[in-house]
Motif scaffolding. Structure first.
Motif: not given
Length: 260
Positions: A24-29
């Motif tokens: 999720t953090f990776q998807q948020r940049g």
């Protein structure tokens, strides 16, 4: 272009909350430092851009030191968020406890997150970042066979709430999230596998809720998961403004001046 934010997450083995948070953090940049005792168990994150795998056992000081050095080298000495998720579940009647096992449990669930926070504090302070602790609603209930586990999770909540005041003066936010435990053994084993008839919040739904609060820099205790709000209401006798509690707690401590 603003520099990519960074987060280190412990306990990112496949299928767990840490892995979901990392994705999720990776998807948020964010650039994610995903950690586990055995990096080969993080296959679900393999190949994702801006994800760095690190070997990290939170009870090993050498592992923690190496992780700090790796993150500092990559970021230039800052870290926007550290998520203390790694932990150990445990089910045993208190009278049957092996005390060495209990000591190990507290080493993992209580001492480990403190050691991690101490080590990464300079990087968090430089970034005015966030420290996040994954707790459990079991710390607010009296559940047979889960007494020592619940005590370990309640203990780290107390530390997190105290750090929220101590680190707040340096611009660092502290967030604790209470989640549902998997359950007990035999009557345990089925419950430990989640087969107790109780609803469970989807892992990615939980991860998105946590990351939402990190991005908003929510500080303090938040509750996620099936029945979490019900437990919160049943264990909170009175509603007192957190700001009023905090203001009283720091009187005479000097924390209102430190870091300024």
């Amino acid at each position: 272009m603003a520099a990519r934010k960074t987060v280190l997450i412990t306990g990112c083995s496949d299928g767990g909350i840490g892995s979901a948070l990392a994705a999720t953090f990776q998807q948020r940049g964010y650039h994610v430092f995903a950690t586990a005792r055995d990096p080969s168990k993080m296959r679900g994150l393999d190949g994702l851009p801006n994800v760095t795998f690190l070997t990290l056992d939170i009870v090993k000081s050498d592992d923690i030191k190496a992780a700090v050095e790796a993150v500092a080298k990559h970021t230039g000495g800052t870290l926007d968020c550290v998520v203390s998720n790694a932990g150990r579940n445990h089910f045993m009647p208190i009278l049957d406890e092996d005390l060495d096992v209990v000591r190990r449990l507290f080493e993992i669930n209580f001492i480990g997150p403190i050691a991690l926070t101490q080590a990464f504090a300079p990087l968090l302070i430089k970034a005015q970042g966030m420290a996040v602790y994954i707790a459990s609603i079991s710390g607010h209930l009296n559940i047979p066979y889960m007494g020592t586990y619940a005590a370990s999770k309640a203990s780290i909540e107390i530390v997190a709430e105290t750090l929220r005041l101590e680190l707040g003066s340096f611009g660092v936010g502290v967030l604790e999230t209470n989640r549902l435990y998997k359950s007990i053994e035999s009557t345990f084993v089925n419950r430990a596998q989640g087969n107790d008839g109780m609803p469970r919040t989807d892992t990615m739904e939980y991860a998105n809720a946590v990351v939402d609060d990190v991005v908003k820099r929510t500080s303090g205790r938040v509750w996620y998961g099936s029945n979490a709000d019900r437990v919160k209401m049943s264990t909170t006798a009175t509603e007192v403004l957190q700001s009023a509690m905090d203001a009283g707690a720091v009187i005479g401590t000097g924390l209102d001046a430190v870091g300024k």
